[in-house]
Write a protein that holds these residues in place. Structure first.
Motif, PDB file in Angstrom:
ATOM      1  N   ARG A 273      47.068  22.071  24.119  1.00 46.77           N
ATOM      2  CA  ARG A 273      46.546  22.591  22.805  1.00 46.77           C
ATOM      3  C   ARG A 273      47.297  24.001  22.545  1.00 46.77           C
ATOM      4  O   ARG A 273      47.517  24.456  21.193  1.00 46.77           O
ATOM      5  CB  ARG A 273      45.219  22.692  22.469  1.00 46.77           C
ATOM      6  N   ASN A 274      47.394  24.850  23.379  1.00 40.80           N
ATOM      7  CA  ASN A 274      47.746  26.239  23.288  1.00 40.80           C
ATOM      8  C   ASN A 274      49.242  26.209  23.582  1.00 40.80           C
ATOM      9  O   ASN A 274      50.052  27.388  23.027  1.00 40.80           O
ATOM     10  CB  ASN A 274      47.266  27.034  24.518  1.00 40.80           C
ATOM     11  N   PHE A 275      50.283  25.396  24.213  1.00 39.05           N
ATOM     12  CA  PHE A 275      51.338  25.796  24.402  1.00 39.05           C
ATOM     13  C   PHE A 275      52.362  25.765  22.963  1.00 39.05           C
ATOM     14  O   PHE A 275      52.835  26.840  22.983  1.00 39.05           O
ATOM     15  CB  PHE A 275      52.198  24.564  25.203  1.00 39.05           C
ATOM     16  N   ARG A 276      52.204  25.004  21.978  1.00 39.04           N
ATOM     17  CA  ARG A 276      52.956  25.429  20.812  1.00 39.04           C
ATOM     18  C   ARG A 276      52.570  26.564  20.249  1.00 39.04           C
ATOM     19  O   ARG A 276      53.491  27.378  19.820  1.00 39.04           O
ATOM     20  CB  ARG A 276      52.376  24.167  19.746  1.00 39.04           C
TER      21      ARG A 276
ATOM     22  N   GLY B 121      47.382  16.029  16.999  1.00 34.03           N
ATOM     23  CA  GLY B 121      48.787  15.828  17.038  1.00 34.03           C
ATOM     24  C   GLY B 121      49.801  16.558  16.433  1.00 34.03           C
ATOM     25  O   GLY B 121      50.702  17.329  16.776  1.00 34.03           O
ATOM     26  N   ASP B 122      49.421  16.918  15.046  1.00 37.97           N
ATOM     27  CA  ASP B 122      50.292  17.518  14.267  1.00 37.97           C
ATOM     28  C   ASP B 122      50.310  19.120  14.728  1.00 37.97           C
ATOM     29  O   ASP B 122      51.311  19.726  14.271  1.00 37.97           O
ATOM     30  CB  ASP B 122      49.995  17.384  12.782  1.00 37.97           C
ATOM     31  N   GLU B 123      49.328  19.493  15.039  1.00 33.12           N
ATOM     32  CA  GLU B 123      48.934  20.887  15.343  1.00 33.12           C
ATOM     33  C   GLU B 123      49.553  21.172  16.868  1.00 33.12           C
ATOM     34  O   GLU B 123      49.995  22.317  17.056  1.00 33.12           O
ATOM     35  CB  GLU B 123      47.341  21.323  15.545  1.00 33.12           C
ATOM     36  N   ALA B 124      49.640  20.181  17.824  1.00 35.75           N
ATOM     37  CA  ALA B 124      50.004  20.515  19.229  1.00 35.75           C
ATOM     38  C   ALA B 124      51.679  20.029  19.437  1.00 35.75           C
ATOM     39  O   ALA B 124      51.999  20.885  20.415  1.00 35.75           O
ATOM     40  CB  ALA B 124      48.966  19.748  20.122  1.00 35.75           C
TER      41      ALA B 124
END
Length: 258
Positions: free
Chosen positions: A6-9, A141-144
């Motif tokens: 969740r955080n990587f992007r 999905g679109d956020e991550a």
């Protein structure tokens, strides 16, 4: 969805200093070791190593278990290939030879549900095997999912602004090796390659997109950080093993001459 995915992007987009490596060996153990060491991300290298769908699935599970973000350098820039690794739970994709704005847009569409064309299924690892509802899965999905385009072809330099401006593209990786071969340069620090790097960094700055690069040393990383890079790939699991093996062999072999 695990915290590191969740955080990587967001960390990448925020230009945090991120350190990763390629994983060439199609096994879970190297990824577990690298994650435990503290690498921010690993790149499972389907393009240049013998990873198949089942091995990638296991490798991505190992990344989750060891707390590192698992990206995949896909062998082909196709929607089907991208869908398969995203369904298996990849944090994102590193896509080779993104040489035109049209290709960047096509790949971005394959990575996204809303505004894109990613095939839907929430009965995969990415959807917690059906535990996540349809729209929650779409949102997550679109956020991550992270899409990093590899700029490694001379023709890509002709429209860097178009490529970097593609909606849904999160950042670029400078493929100095391929550029070196394509230009017939004497090495990765040859004038043509340096000029290409300068142009890519400038275009990324104009577009407000982060840049990743492969480095061989802390000194090289510092130089590229000064130019604007924020994500760094160093060596590979096989490279680390070879370096450690050479040192260990040399140290013990030298005892015979002592």
């Amino acid at each position: 969805m695990t915290t590191e995915r969740r955080n990587f992007r967001q960390r990448f987009l925020d230009r945090e200093h991120l350190v990763g490596t390629f994983v060439k060996t199609p096994a879970t153990h190297p990824i577990e070791i690298l994650g435990a060491v503290g690498f921010d991300f690993v790149v499972i290298d389907e393009e240049h190593a013998p990873w198949d769908r089942v091995a990638i699935d296991g490798g991505l599970l190992a990344a989750r278990a060891s707390g590192t973000a698992g990206l995949v350098r896909v062998a082909e820039p196709t929607a089907a290939k991208i869908l398969s690794v995203l369904d298996d739970g990849a944090t994102g994709v590193l896509v080779p030879h993104v040489s035109s704005p049209a290709k960047a847009r096509d790949i971005a569409a394959a990575c996204r549900y809303r505004g894109g064309r990613r095939g839907f299924s929430n009965t995969t690892r990415a959807g917690s095997f059906g535990a996540v509802g349809i729209w929650d899965h779409v949102q997550a999905g679109d956020e991550a999912v992270t899409f990093i385009a590899m700029i490694e072809d001379p023709e890509a330099l002709e429209d860097l602004d178009g490529i970097l401006g593609a909606e849904g593209l999160d950042g670029v990786f400078i493929g100095r090796g391929d550029l070196t071969v394509a230009f017939g340069a004497t090495g990765m620090d040859g004038p043509q390659v340096r000029d290409a790097c300068d142009r890519i960094f400038a275009a990324a700055k104009r577009a407000g997109k982060p840049v990743a690069v492969m480095v061989a040393s802390a000194e090289e990383a510092a130089r590229f950080r000064g130019m604007g890079a924020s994500a760094f790939i160093v060596a590979s699991d096989q490279g680390f093993m070879r370096q450690a093996a050479m040192k260990a062999y040399g140290d013990i072999a030298s005892v015979a001459n002592g």
